[in-house]
Design a protein around this motif. Structure first.
Motif, PDB file in Angstrom:
ATOM      1  N   GLY A 188       0.797  -1.223   0.000  1.00 38.36           N
ATOM      2  CA  GLY A 188       0.000   0.000   0.000  1.00 38.36           C
ATOM      3  C   GLY A 188       0.827   1.268   0.000  1.00 38.36           C
ATOM      4  O   GLY A 188       1.824   1.394  -0.714  1.00 38.36           O
ATOM      5  N   ALA A 189       0.406   2.212   0.844  1.00 34.17           N
ATOM      6  CA  ALA A 189       1.052   3.522   0.899  1.00 34.17           C
ATOM      7  C   ALA A 189       2.513   3.418   1.345  1.00 34.17           C
ATOM      8  O   ALA A 189       3.360   4.188   0.891  1.00 34.17           O
ATOM      9  CB  ALA A 189       0.289   4.462   1.832  1.00 34.17           C
ATOM     10  N   GLY A 190       2.816   2.448   2.218  1.00 34.98           N
ATOM     11  CA  GLY A 190       4.193   2.248   2.648  1.00 34.98           C
ATOM     12  C   GLY A 190       5.085   1.832   1.485  1.00 34.98           C
ATOM     13  O   GLY A 190       6.223   2.295   1.364  1.00 34.98           O
ATOM     14  N   PHE A 191       4.556   0.957   0.609  1.00 31.56           N
ATOM     15  CA  PHE A 191       5.298   0.560  -0.590  1.00 31.56           C
ATOM     16  C   PHE A 191       5.526   1.772  -1.479  1.00 31.56           C
ATOM     17  O   PHE A 191       6.640   2.007  -1.945  1.00 31.56           O
ATOM     18  CB  PHE A 191       4.540  -0.520  -1.370  1.00 31.56           C
ATOM     19  N   ASP A 192       4.455   2.533  -1.722  1.00 27.62           N
ATOM     20  CA  ASP A 192       4.567   3.699  -2.602  1.00 27.62           C
ATOM     21  C   ASP A 192       5.623   4.680  -2.111  1.00 27.62           C
ATOM     22  O   ASP A 192       6.459   5.158  -2.897  1.00 27.62           O
ATOM     23  CB  ASP A 192       3.221   4.420  -2.713  1.00 27.62           C
ATOM     24  N   ALA A 193       5.601   4.976  -0.805  1.00 33.21           N
ATOM     25  CA  ALA A 193       6.552   5.938  -0.241  1.00 33.21           C
ATOM     26  C   ALA A 193       7.988   5.431  -0.355  1.00 33.21           C
ATOM     27  O   ALA A 193       8.887   6.177  -0.760  1.00 33.21           O
ATOM     28  CB  ALA A 193       6.202   6.225   1.221  1.00 33.21           C
ATOM     29  N   LEU A 194       8.199   4.154  -0.020  1.00 33.90           N
ATOM     30  CA  LEU A 194       9.549   3.599  -0.092  1.00 33.90           C
ATOM     31  C   LEU A 194      10.021   3.500  -1.536  1.00 33.90           C
ATOM     32  O   LEU A 194      11.172   3.824  -1.846  1.00 33.90           O
ATOM     33  CB  LEU A 194       9.598   2.224   0.587  1.00 33.90           C
TER      34      LEU A 194
END
Length: 94
Positions: free
Chosen positions: A35-41
């Motif tokens: 999710g958003a954690g993947f996108d940010a990283l």
């Protein structure tokens, strides 16, 4: 040893020596992220990767007398810089 561009090509730099290359630990975190954690990283790692390409291309221009190499390095700098801008805007909008 893993080399940028593939070991068969005999690239001169192991991944750890190339600016902007993700570490094994960073890639493991990316594989595990969702999710958003993947996108940010992903965006953080890609910005670093593109900045590394700009750094290598800038170094290539230093003292370069080959027109084709200079053109390619300038293209890399322009294109990767544009991508960095896009990714930074994406990061800011999240």
């Amino acid at each position: 040893m893993s080399r940028h561009g593939g070991a068969r090509r005999g690239g001169p730099h192991p991944h750890g020596a190339m600016p902007g290359m993700a570490t094994a630990a960073e890639l493991a975190r990316l594989r595990a992220a969702r999710g958003a954690g993947f996108d940010a990283l992903f965006l953080r790692l890609m910005v670093a990767h593109h900045r590394g390409a700009v750094s290598v291309a800038t170094d290539a221009l230093s003292g370069c007398r080959d027109t084709l190499v200079s053109e390619m390095a300038n293209d890399v700098i322009a294109q990767q810089s544009a991508e960095i801008g896009r990714m930074e805007r994406l990061r800011a909008s999240r």
